[in-house]
Design a protein around this motif. Structure first.
Motif, PDB file in Angstrom:
ATOM      1  N   ILE A 145       0.839  -1.199   0.000  1.00  0.00           N
ATOM      2  CA  ILE A 145       0.000   0.000   0.000  1.00  0.00           C
ATOM      3  C   ILE A 145       0.876   1.253   0.000  1.00  0.00           C
ATOM      4  CG2 ILE A 145      -1.608   1.368   1.389  1.00  0.00           C
ATOM      5  CD1 ILE A 145      -2.853  -1.356   2.272  1.00  0.00           C
ATOM      6  N   GLU A 156       2.268   2.268  -3.228  1.00  0.00           N
ATOM      7  CA  GLU A 156       1.222   2.575  -4.210  1.00  0.00           C
ATOM      8  C   GLU A 156       0.905   1.380  -5.103  1.00  0.00           C
ATOM      9  OE1 GLU A 156       2.210   6.216  -6.227  1.00  0.00           O
ATOM     10  OE2 GLU A 156       2.319   7.334  -4.350  1.00  0.00           O
ATOM     11  N   GLY A 157       0.959   0.186  -4.550  1.00  0.00           N
ATOM     12  CA  GLY A 157       0.592  -1.018  -5.284  1.00  0.00           C
ATOM     13  C   GLY A 157       1.711  -1.594  -6.139  1.00  0.00           C
ATOM     14  N   LYS A 210      -9.575  -9.179   1.820  1.00  0.00           N
ATOM     15  CA  LYS A 210     -10.873  -8.795   2.388  1.00  0.00           C
ATOM     16  C   LYS A 210     -10.734  -7.577   3.302  1.00  0.00           C
ATOM     17  CE  LYS A 210     -14.179 -11.608   3.348  1.00  0.00           C
ATOM     18  NZ  LYS A 210     -15.141 -11.195   2.355  1.00  0.00           N
ATOM     19  N   ILE A 217      -8.422  -5.160   3.155  1.00  0.00           N
ATOM     20  CA  ILE A 217      -8.175  -3.974   2.333  1.00  0.00           C
ATOM     21  C   ILE A 217      -9.452  -3.571   1.589  1.00  0.00           C
ATOM     22  CG2 ILE A 217      -6.892  -3.066   0.353  1.00  0.00           C
ATOM     23  CD1 ILE A 217      -4.498  -4.774   1.313  1.00  0.00           C
ATOM     24  N   GLU A 218     -10.215  -4.552   1.091  1.00  0.00           N
ATOM     25  CA  GLU A 218     -11.474  -4.234   0.409  1.00  0.00           C
ATOM     26  C   GLU A 218     -12.455  -3.557   1.363  1.00  0.00           C
ATOM     27  OE1 GLU A 218     -11.661  -7.597  -3.144  1.00  0.00           O
ATOM     28  OE2 GLU A 218     -12.627  -8.039  -1.222  1.00  0.00           O
ATOM     29  N   SER A 219     -12.479  -3.975   2.628  1.00  0.00           N
ATOM     30  CA  SER A 219     -13.369  -3.315   3.584  1.00  0.00           C
ATOM     31  C   SER A 219     -12.910  -1.880   3.831  1.00  0.00           C
ATOM     32  CB  SER A 219     -13.474  -4.099   4.892  1.00  0.00           C
ATOM     33  OG  SER A 219     -12.271  -4.030   5.611  1.00  0.00           O
ATOM     34  N   GLU A 220     -11.599  -1.647   3.843  1.00  0.00           N
ATOM     35  CA  GLU A 220     -11.087  -0.287   3.970  1.00  0.00           C
ATOM     36  C   GLU A 220     -11.496   0.546   2.762  1.00  0.00           C
ATOM     37  OE1 GLU A 220      -6.863  -0.451   4.538  1.00  0.00           O
ATOM     38  OE2 GLU A 220      -7.033  -1.431   6.494  1.00  0.00           O
ATOM     39  N   ILE A 221     -11.425  -0.057   1.570  1.00  0.00           N
ATOM     40  CA  ILE A 221     -11.836   0.638   0.343  1.00  0.00           C
ATOM     41  C   ILE A 221     -13.313   1.002   0.419  1.00  0.00           C
ATOM     42  CG2 ILE A 221     -12.221   0.341  -2.148  1.00  0.00           C
ATOM     43  CD1 ILE A 221      -9.625  -1.384  -2.150  1.00  0.00           C
ATOM     44  N   ASP A 222     -14.142   0.064   0.901  1.00  0.00           N
ATOM     45  CA  ASP A 222     -15.575   0.345   1.049  1.00  0.00           C
ATOM     46  C   ASP A 222     -15.804   1.511   2.001  1.00  0.00           C
ATOM     47  OD1 ASP A 222     -16.161  -1.732  -0.691  1.00  0.00           O
ATOM     48  OD2 ASP A 222     -16.649  -3.164   0.906  1.00  0.00           O
ATOM     49  N   ILE A 266     -13.721   3.906   2.666  1.00  0.00           N
ATOM     50  CA  ILE A 266     -13.245   5.114   1.990  1.00  0.00           C
ATOM     51  C   ILE A 266     -14.303   5.599   0.997  1.00  0.00           C
ATOM     52  CG2 ILE A 266     -11.546   5.986   0.325  1.00  0.00           C
ATOM     53  CD1 ILE A 266      -9.484   4.117   1.788  1.00  0.00           C
ATOM     54  N   ASP A 267     -14.922   4.666   0.247  1.00  0.00           N
ATOM     55  CA  ASP A 267     -15.985   5.044  -0.695  1.00  0.00           C
ATOM     56  C   ASP A 267     -17.148   5.715   0.021  1.00  0.00           C
ATOM     57  OD1 ASP A 267     -14.646   4.168  -2.954  1.00  0.00           O
ATOM     58  OD2 ASP A 267     -15.627   2.202  -2.978  1.00  0.00           O
TER      59      ASP A 267
END
Length: 164
Positions: free
Chosen positions: A20, A23-24, A53, A55-60, A62-63
């Motif tokens: 992260i 930057e990936g 999962k 990181i995806e929850s963090e993305i959600d 953030i959205d």
């Protein structure tokens, strides 16, 4: 060497943070640390799944926060627009072209713009034609699935990783 489960999970979290922070982008060192051999696949695969999962929850989250902030921005933009309109109308009503204080100056700036009442009445020299060409991927997919060969396109099957 016997590595305990919490050490493996901690290593995954450290790797995830490094990816992260990078930057990936994967450096050769990170790629080496991420390499999975067949013996490690099940354990590391589960670890990767949990990290993904998380990181995806963090993305959600953030959205959701972005939507909340966009709504706040829109409310404030609307308020500013309404206040400017009210102030402008009042200044014009009382024929005041400028308001000044030691820290604030409000005045009108003249500008010019062209309003087009009917585009069809304009001569061609005053018109621009822009054409954007894109592929109709849905039609191409349907055609290929129906046995039609479409030159310049192929139907590709992808494997999309799902983590539930």
């Amino acid at each position: 060497m016997n590595i305990k489960l919490y050490q493996i999970e901690q290593e995954y979290m450290i790797l995830a943070d490094e990816i992260i922070n990078n930057e990936g982008e994967l450096t050769p060192e990170l790629e080496d640390r991420l390499m999975i051999n067949q013996d490690q696949l099940e354990a590391k695969g589960k670890g990767y799944g949990y990290i993904i999962k998380d990181i995806e929850s963090e993305i959600d989250a953030i959205d959701v926060e972005l939507k909340r902030l966009a709504a706040l921005k829109k409310q404030r933009t609307n308020a500013v627009d309404k206040l400017k309109t009210s102030l402008s109308e009042a200044m014009q009503l009382f024929d005041i072209s400028e308001l000044k204080t030691p820290t604030l100056k409000i005045n009108f700036r003249k500008s010019e713009s062209v309003d087009i009442s009917d585009l069809n009445l304009l001569e061609s020299e005053y018109k621009k034609v822009t054409i954007t060409e894109t592929a109709d991927k849905t039609a191409i997919k349907d055609a290929i699935k129906n046995g039609i060969q479409v030159t310049g396109a192929v139907l590709k099957t992808n494997l999309n990783l799902q983590i539930k």
